[in-house]
Design an enzyme around this catalytic site. Structure first.
Site, PDB file in Angstrom:
ATOM      1  N   HIS A   1     -22.835 -40.872 -17.737  1.00 26.05           N
ATOM      2  CA  HIS A   1     -21.468 -40.450 -16.695  1.00 26.05           C
ATOM      3  C   HIS A   1     -21.298 -41.536 -15.891  1.00 26.05           C
ATOM      4  O   HIS A   1     -21.987 -41.792 -14.837  1.00 26.05           O
ATOM      5  CB  HIS A   1     -21.935 -39.234 -16.155  1.00 26.05           C
ATOM      6  CG  HIS A   1     -20.876 -38.474 -15.234  1.00 26.05           C
ATOM      7  ND1 HIS A   1     -19.808 -37.764 -15.660  1.00 26.05           N
ATOM      8  CD2 HIS A   1     -20.347 -39.004 -13.827  1.00 26.05           C
ATOM      9  CE1 HIS A   1     -19.083 -37.754 -14.564  1.00 26.05           C
ATOM     10  NE2 HIS A   1     -19.328 -38.152 -13.657  1.00 26.05           N
TER      11      HIS A   1
ATOM     12  N   HIS B   1     -11.509 -33.549  -8.408  1.00 22.72           N
ATOM     13  CA  HIS B   1     -11.803 -33.890  -6.969  1.00 22.72           C
ATOM     14  C   HIS B   1     -10.896 -34.837  -6.565  1.00 22.72           C
ATOM     15  O   HIS B   1     -10.194 -35.142  -5.434  1.00 22.72           O
ATOM     16  CB  HIS B   1     -13.200 -35.132  -6.714  1.00 22.72           C
ATOM     17  CG  HIS B   1     -14.385 -34.191  -7.190  1.00 22.72           C
ATOM     18  ND1 HIS B   1     -14.936 -33.518  -6.197  1.00 22.72           N
ATOM     19  CD2 HIS B   1     -15.424 -34.479  -8.041  1.00 22.72           C
ATOM     20  CE1 HIS B   1     -16.148 -33.035  -6.529  1.00 22.72           C
ATOM     21  NE2 HIS B   1     -16.599 -33.628  -7.798  1.00 22.72           N
TER      22      HIS B   1
ATOM     23  N   SER C   1     -22.991 -41.519 -10.078  1.00 23.62           N
ATOM     24  CA  SER C   1     -22.227 -40.880  -9.210  1.00 23.62           C
ATOM     25  C   SER C   1     -21.650 -41.550  -8.101  1.00 23.62           C
ATOM     26  O   SER C   1     -20.411 -41.328  -7.781  1.00 23.62           O
ATOM     27  CB  SER C   1     -22.964 -39.534  -8.446  1.00 23.62           C
ATOM     28  OG  SER C   1     -23.912 -38.744  -9.171  1.00 23.62           O
TER      29      SER C   1
ATOM     30  N   ASP D   1     -14.566 -33.385 -13.031  1.00 24.69           N
ATOM     31  CA  ASP D   1     -14.321 -34.447 -12.247  1.00 24.69           C
ATOM     32  C   ASP D   1     -13.189 -34.677 -11.627  1.00 24.69           C
ATOM     33  O   ASP D   1     -12.916 -35.184 -10.411  1.00 24.69           O
ATOM     34  CB  ASP D   1     -15.245 -35.580 -12.685  1.00 24.69           C
ATOM     35  CG  ASP D   1     -15.964 -36.492 -11.787  1.00 24.69           C
ATOM     36  OD1 ASP D   1     -15.342 -36.707 -10.705  1.00 24.69           O
ATOM     37  OD2 ASP D   1     -17.090 -36.979 -12.157  1.00 24.69           O
TER      38      ASP D   1
END
Length: 337
Positions: free
Chosen positions: A197, A18, A168, A15
């Site tokens: 998450h 990004h 997300s 992650d």
């Protein structure tokens, strides 16, 4: 908690991609993976930010291939398992086999929260390889807890032994998290684990992760210095400090994580990973966190506000994989000025 040990899943090297447009060097990967391993996290996820084979015109080209990054991490890790991410439609079972051969032993098969049915082939193949196989339901705020539970049940049926609630967009609060975990627990087998998450766009990454554990969640994703899309993930060192004060078992070395966050990860950020005007707009509008850098690029190119683009994307309920629509939205906004 009942004295059980939390499974700490680090996502700095996936992650976190990004946050720096997928530009980790192999030496960055080795240093960060070794520091995480020394701090005794349970797994270290490694891949392009959009998973295996994410390196593309649509998502952004990586400095290295997924396999090079995975091999670099696997070379220095003695304790943690190497994990990777696969989005059906981007990565294939062939890519999964290559990742396994490079050293990945955990795979998270990720779909939009209403599209679990596209994961069957990949989950089944991961189980055949003997991988720790996780279902990863992205943008979990975009469907009801009951529908999310039905999708989780599908992934469990395909063979996933752990199912994640994935925020997300960093758009959920603690009540949203509790509702979703209760719905999952009501339908999943007792032996099927659950994971959380979080993204920190509303500054709730740590709080939401704690709420998840209070609802029986087994695995927590987090990253050093919160390195991730948007305002980042739940900051690993902050989460560990917070749960340590609660007396929960985590097995990690807090001070080693604090050092790694500040000495290794934060200096790599070319744009601060934090809650600010743009990343708060992501969480408020419920937009996929990895749209951030793409929106900022489009805003600069077309003389627009990134916030305006993000809010419009939220209104149109865009989801992960629709990065190509960012330019369309920007052009619409410019033409309507």
């Amino acid at each position: 908690m009942n004295g059980k040990k939390l499974y700490i899943s680090d996502v700095t090297l996936r992650d976190g991609m990004h946050a720096i447009r997928h530009q980790y060097s192999l030496e960055n990967v080795r240093q960060i993976a070794k520091a995480l391993d020394d701090a005794r996290v349970d797994s270290i996820e490694v891949a392009h930010g959009d998973g295996l084979q994410g390196s593309s015109f649509n998502y952004g080209f990586g400095a290295h291939s997924d396999l090079e990054w995975i091999e670099a991490a696997a070379d220095v890790v003695k304790h943690a398992k190497i994990a990777t991410l696969l989005l059906p439609g981007i990565g294939t079972i062939h890519d999964l086999k290559n990742a396994w051969q490079a050293g990945a032993r955990v795979v998270r098969v990720a779909t939009h929260c209403t599209e679990a049915d596209v994961s069957a082939q990949h989950i089944q193949y991961a189980r055949e390889l003997g991988m720790d196989t996780v279902g990863f339901l992205m943008m979990s705020h975009m469907t009801t807890p009951e529908n999310l539970a039905k999708q989780a049940k599908l992934m469990e049926g395909y063979g996933a032994t752990c199912i994640y609630v994935v925020d997300s967009g960093g758009a959920m609060n603690m009540s949203d998290i509790r509702d979703r975990f209760r719905a999952l627990k009501a339908v999943l087998k007792p032996e099927t684990q659950t994971g959380m998450h979080a993204h920190h766009n509303l500054s709730l990454g740590v709080a939401n992760s704690i709420a998840a554990v209070e609802e029986g969640c087994d695995r927590i994703d987090a990253s050093l210095a919160g390195m991730g899309a948007g305002a980042g993930n739940a900051p690993l060192e902050v989460f560990i400090a917070a749960v340590d004060k609660l007396g929960w078992q985590h097995g990690a070395d807090l001070y080693a994580l604090m050092d790694a966050a500040d000495d290794l990860v934060r200096p790599l950020q070319d744009r601060p990973v934090r809650v600010d005007r743009e990343t708060l707009a992501l969480g408020y509008a419920g937009v996929y966190s990895s749209f951030l850098r793409h929106c900022e690029t489009a805003a600069a190119r077309y003389g627009l506000s990134a916030v305006d683009i993000l809010v419009e994307l939220g209104k149109r309920r865009m989801v992960g994989g629709q990065e190509d629509m960012i330019v369309d939205v920007a052009l619409d906004l410019r033409n309507n000025k």
